[in-house]
Design a protein around this motif. Structure first.
Motif, mmCIF file in Angstrom:
data_model
loop_
_atom_site.group_PDB
_atom_site.id
_atom_site.type_symbol
_atom_site.label_atom_id
_atom_site.label_comp_id
_atom_site.label_asym_id
_atom_site.label_seq_id
_atom_site.Cartn_x
_atom_site.Cartn_y
_atom_site.Cartn_z
ATOM 1 N N HIS A 44 0.817 -1.213 0.000
ATOM 2 C CA HIS A 44 0.000 0.000 0.000
ATOM 3 C C HIS A 44 0.849 1.261 0.000
ATOM 4 O O HIS A 44 0.387 2.319 -0.453
ATOM 5 C CB HIS A 44 -0.956 -0.001 1.193
ATOM 6 C CG HIS A 44 -2.104 -0.963 1.036
ATOM 7 N ND1 HIS A 44 -3.066 -0.806 0.067
ATOM 8 C CD2 HIS A 44 -2.421 -2.100 1.702
ATOM 9 C CE1 HIS A 44 -3.936 -1.795 0.143
ATOM 10 N NE2 HIS A 44 -3.569 -2.592 1.128
ATOM 11 N N SER A 45 2.078 1.175 0.500
ATOM 12 C CA SER A 45 2.971 2.333 0.452
ATOM 13 C C SER A 45 4.410 1.864 0.355
ATOM 14 O O SER A 45 4.741 0.743 0.784
ATOM 15 C CB SER A 45 2.783 3.234 1.683
ATOM 16 O OG SER A 45 3.157 2.567 2.862
ATOM 17 N N THR A 58 2.103 6.347 -1.746
ATOM 18 C CA THR A 58 0.912 5.592 -1.354
ATOM 19 C C THR A 58 -0.073 5.580 -2.515
ATOM 20 O O THR A 58 -0.219 6.589 -3.215
ATOM 21 C CB THR A 58 0.243 6.230 -0.126
ATOM 22 O OG1 THR A 58 1.230 6.467 0.884
ATOM 23 C CG2 THR A 58 -0.831 5.324 0.437
ATOM 24 N N GLY A 60 -4.014 4.804 -4.167
ATOM 25 C CA GLY A 60 -5.436 4.797 -3.845
ATOM 26 C C GLY A 60 -6.249 5.178 -5.061
ATOM 27 O O GLY A 60 -5.743 5.240 -6.188
ATOM 28 N N ILE A 70 -9.871 10.560 -1.263
ATOM 29 C CA ILE A 70 -9.032 9.429 -1.657
ATOM 30 C C ILE A 70 -9.346 8.227 -0.772
ATOM 31 O O ILE A 70 -9.402 8.340 0.457
ATOM 32 C CB ILE A 70 -7.536 9.775 -1.527
ATOM 33 C CG1 ILE A 70 -7.170 10.948 -2.445
ATOM 34 C CG2 ILE A 70 -6.666 8.564 -1.872
ATOM 35 C CD1 ILE A 70 -5.734 11.414 -2.289
ATOM 36 N N TYR A 72 -7.615 4.990 0.247
ATOM 37 C CA TYR A 72 -6.303 4.356 0.190
ATOM 38 C C TYR A 72 -6.375 2.832 0.256
ATOM 39 O O TYR A 72 -5.381 2.151 0.018
ATOM 40 C CB TYR A 72 -5.424 4.866 1.337
ATOM 41 C CG TYR A 72 -4.986 6.310 1.179
ATOM 42 C CD1 TYR A 72 -4.010 6.656 0.266
ATOM 43 C CD2 TYR A 72 -5.547 7.314 1.963
ATOM 44 C CE1 TYR A 72 -3.596 7.969 0.126
ATOM 45 C CE2 TYR A 72 -5.145 8.624 1.840
ATOM 46 C CZ TYR A 72 -4.169 8.959 0.918
ATOM 47 O OH TYR A 72 -3.759 10.266 0.772
ATOM 48 N N ASN A 136 -6.879 12.627 3.311
ATOM 49 C CA ASN A 136 -7.491 11.890 2.204
ATOM 50 C C ASN A 136 -8.145 12.833 1.195
ATOM 51 O O ASN A 136 -8.965 12.401 0.383
ATOM 52 C CB ASN A 136 -8.522 10.884 2.731
ATOM 53 C CG ASN A 136 -9.733 11.563 3.341
ATOM 54 O OD1 ASN A 136 -9.654 12.714 3.771
ATOM 55 N ND2 ASN A 136 -10.857 10.865 3.371
#
Length: 218
Positions: A44-45, A58, A60, A70, A72, A136
């Motif tokens: 994810h990151s 990251t 998303g 966003i 994620y 986000n």
């Protein structure tokens, strides 16, 4: 007890303080390029460093008006052969607009200025959005339609302050968009921590001048 400095010594201290302040504030920062070389498993990151600057990437998707929200949890960062994309369920590993508009968020460990962004796997109908990210929220400053160039410089942003910050998003806009990011060049923007030193140097110069005028008038 009253403390006095000889005239020449006061001038010396003042000049020294001002010179130190100007040197600290005016020191030029060098551009740093993140090439994202190599490959690594999807996650994810991902964290990269270059030239003393760190960046967390990251993945998303974003939906809604501007600023967009966003999510994620929907994508992982795809890192293959020095190229960054976004990967998800039935997703192709590029930053694309299929099954949701992908976005890669670049969060730096200090304030930077974005100097250039390099892309690959682009063609004439690829569009992308660039903007600031806070949590986000993706605040899209500019949308690029029908991308043909593979390198964009910060000249595309006006005012230039839009390219300064510590978190930026690069995302697809529609279903026909698909590309990957191969490099990002940034320049550190120092926090003005040296301003008190500069103010102190200027203040000491003013104080020394005042003392000289007072002594001359006495």
């Amino acid at each position: 007890m009253k403390i006095t400095f000889p005239k020449k010594l006061s001038s010396f201290f003042a000049s020294l303080a001002l010179a130190a302040a100007v040197t600290t504030v005016g020191g030029a920062a060098n551009a740093v390029t993140f090439g994202f070389g190599g490959s690594s498993p999807d996650s994810h990151s991902k964290f990269f460093t270059s030239g003393g600057i760190g960046v967390t990437v990251t993945a998303g998707t974003f939906i809604g008006p501007n600023p967009s929200s966003i999510n994620y949890a929907t994508r992982r960062v795809d890192h293959r052969n020095g190229r960054l994309g976004a990967d998800g369920f039935f997703d192709g590993g590029q930053v694309d607009g299929s099954l949701g508009n992908d976005v890669l968020v670049f969060t730096f460990d200090q304030n930077v200025r974005i100097d250039s962004i390099s892309f690959t796997s682009v063609d004439g109908d690829d569009d992308f959005a660039f903007g600031a990210v806070a949590g986000n929220l993706f605040n899209r400053f500019v949308n690029f339609q029908d991308v043909e160039d593979i390198v964009f410089t910060a000249d595309f942003l006006s005012p230039a302050s839009l390219s300064v910050g510590n978190s930026f998003g690069i995302g697809a806009i529609g279903s026909l968009d698909d590309f990957k990011i191969t490099a990002l060049t940034v320049t550190a923007v120092p926090v003005p921590a040296a301003l008190p030193l500069l103010a102190g140097g200027i203040g000491f110069l003013g104080f020394a001048g005042w003392r000289r005028k007072r002594s001359a008038a006495a």
